[in-house]
Scaffold this active site. Structure first.
Site, PDB file in Angstrom:
ATOM      1  N   TYR A  75       0.852  -1.192   0.000  1.00 51.05           N
ATOM      2  CA  TYR A  75       0.000   0.000   0.000  1.00 51.05           C
ATOM      3  C   TYR A  75       0.885   1.239   0.000  1.00 51.05           C
ATOM      4  CZ  TYR A  75       0.323   2.256   4.607  1.00 51.05           C
ATOM      5  OH  TYR A  75       0.740   2.965   5.691  1.00 51.05           O
ATOM      6  N   PHE A 117      -2.839   1.126  12.729  1.00 47.44           N
ATOM      7  CA  PHE A 117      -2.828  -0.199  12.096  1.00 47.44           C
ATOM      8  C   PHE A 117      -1.410  -0.621  11.723  1.00 47.44           C
ATOM      9  CE2 PHE A 117      -2.679  -2.579   8.115  1.00 47.44           C
ATOM     10  CZ  PHE A 117      -3.497  -3.667   8.379  1.00 47.44           C
ATOM     11  N   ASP A 118      -0.659   0.281  11.097  1.00 55.37           N
ATOM     12  CA  ASP A 118       0.707  -0.039  10.658  1.00 55.37           C
ATOM     13  C   ASP A 118       1.583  -0.464  11.829  1.00 55.37           C
ATOM     14  OD1 ASP A 118      -0.606   1.929   8.891  1.00 55.37           O
ATOM     15  OD2 ASP A 118       1.237   1.801   7.731  1.00 55.37           O
ATOM     16  N   THR A 119       1.544   0.353  12.881  1.00 53.60           N
ATOM     17  CA  THR A 119       2.393   0.081  14.037  1.00 53.60           C
ATOM     18  C   THR A 119       2.026  -1.248  14.690  1.00 53.60           C
ATOM     19  OG1 THR A 119       2.624   2.448  14.457  1.00 53.60           O
ATOM     20  CG2 THR A 119       3.129   0.955  16.277  1.00 53.60           C
TER      21      THR A 119
END
Length: 418
Positions: A111, A203-205
């Protein structure tokens, strides 16, 4: 695919680039991006068409936009066969990525942000280690050595503070959690995503922390990144949500809500066993082996000291017991702790080991001399002081053996000489 490959741990089997399904699925999560979406898709599509030789897809994940973003996306999908659109009725970047990635049939999922702040030249290095099976996740990093970044001091300060917080609270080893330029193996994503709770910017972390604790390999790519001055991200709100996420993940780790042990057993890359002569084991392994040998040496030292103490004085008993156990200790650590075999350099190792022994002797003898100079100790106090002095001498011994006597660079030089 062979039987061996099918039984391999997720993420380790090279991706088949010649299959009919897309190899790479690049997701662009958007919310009210009617102005930026079309330039983004055209630029990204042109880059992939020019630089990618395997099947790919670009998926626009519309996060409940209220402007004409969805119509723009659908028009682009009609123009380009490689472009797909997924509409979600609720907002949230994490929600969009979770939904699209789990539904994708591609082998590698990526993404990037719609503003394309990250130079697309980094896309190839981002995806390559995932295609080969070398890594499980890959992230673009604005903080890694070699990255070139153009952004204001406020965002630079916030980014570095956030990553410092992650390192201190969640023991994060990755350098940049929030760069909007990431990729993951689909087979790994299917195992991790059900355990990622956040639906927004955290979300990424959360995904990266979970991957790290599960023993996955995270590949970092230094990127060229130019800040978008028109970004609609609410920094204060995002920072607040991130801090809440850190607290939640910390709690979930301690309570066992996140099944880290099971994921590590299922997905984690196992440590490399060391059997090659001259190749030292990892530090943790060295410490465990050194400690085991140290305990054995200490027990042998105490037995010898007690036996000799009935015949000679304390200083003579201490010297003899230390000398005998030091020779055996050096030989065992040479072979078991630092992985050195054969006779090459053995004499030098023992000589330098005796120098280390001399420092230990000075420490323990000095402790005995100080004790006897200040009081008339009984045997129990005498042994207690010696044990404490030996503990201090043990720490000193490990540091000297690892950094001097059995230093890998010195061993390599010795091998060349012979």
């Amino acid at each position: 695919m062979t039987a061996t490959a099918s039984a391999a741990r997720p993420g380790t089997v090279p991706v088949d680039l010649a299959g009919p399904r897309p190899v790479l699925d690049v997701v662009i999560p958007v919310y009210n991006e009617e102005a930026d979406l079309e330039p983004c898709i055209r630029r990204l599509h042109a880059h992939l068409a020019a630089h990618v030789s395997y099947p790919y897809r670009i998926t626009v994940a519309d996060n409940a936009s209220t402007d004409s973003t969805l119509r723009v996306a659908e028009r682009l999908a009609r123009e380009f066969p490689e472009v797909a659109v997924r509409h979600l009725d609720e907002k949230g970047r994490g929600r969009a990525l979770n939904a699209v990635w789990l539904a994708s049939d591609a082998a590698v999922l990526a993404y990037m942000d719609v503003d394309l702040s990250t130079d697309l030249a980094a896309l190839g290095p981002l995806v390559a280690p995932l295609l080969s099976g070398h890594s499980d996740l890959a992230i673009g990093s604005r903080l890694a050595r070699g990255a070139r970044v153009v952004r204001g001091p406020k965002r630079e300060f916030i980014s570095r503070c956030y990553n410092l917080i992650l390192r201190s609270t969640l023991a994060a080893k990755f350098s940049d959690a929030q760069c909007g330029f990431k990729a993951i193996r689909a087979d790994v994503a299917r195992e991790l995503l059900p355990h990622v709770e956040d639906t927004g910017w955290f979300f990424d972390t959360e995904l990266l922390v979970l991957a790290q604790r599960a023993g996955l390999r995270i590949h970092e790519v230094p990127v060229d990144w130019v800040d978008d001055p028109d970004s609609s991200v609410n920094i204060v709100k995002t920072a607040t949500e991130d801090l809440k996420g850190i607290a939640r993940v910390t709690k979930a780790t301690f309570t066992g809500e996140i099944p880290v042990s099971r994921l590590r057993e299922q997905l984690g890359r196992q440590p490399i066993g060391v059997d090659a002569p001259g190749v030292p084991p990892r530090l943790v392994t060295q410490l465990v082996r050194f400690a085991a040998i140290g305990v054995s040496s200490t027990l042998a030292y105490l037995v010898l000291f007690l036996l000799l103490r009935t015949v000679v004085g304390a200083q003579a008993a201490n010297f003899t017991a230390l000398l005998v156990t030091a020779v055996g200790n050096t030989a065992l650590n040479r072979r078991l702790t630092f992985g050195i075999r054969g006779r090459t350099g053995a004499g030098r190792h023992q000589f330098e080991g005796l120098i280390v022994f001399g420092l230990g002797l000075a420490l323990t003898s000095g402790s005995l001399a100080l004790l006897h100079g200040s009081t008339t100790p009984g045997l129990v106090l005498e042994i207690t002081v010696l044990v404490l002095a030996n503990l201090a001498a043990t720490v000193l011994r490990f540091l000297l053996l690892r950094g001097w006597v059995f230093n890998p660079r010195r061993q390599a030089a010795t091998q060349k000489e012979y």
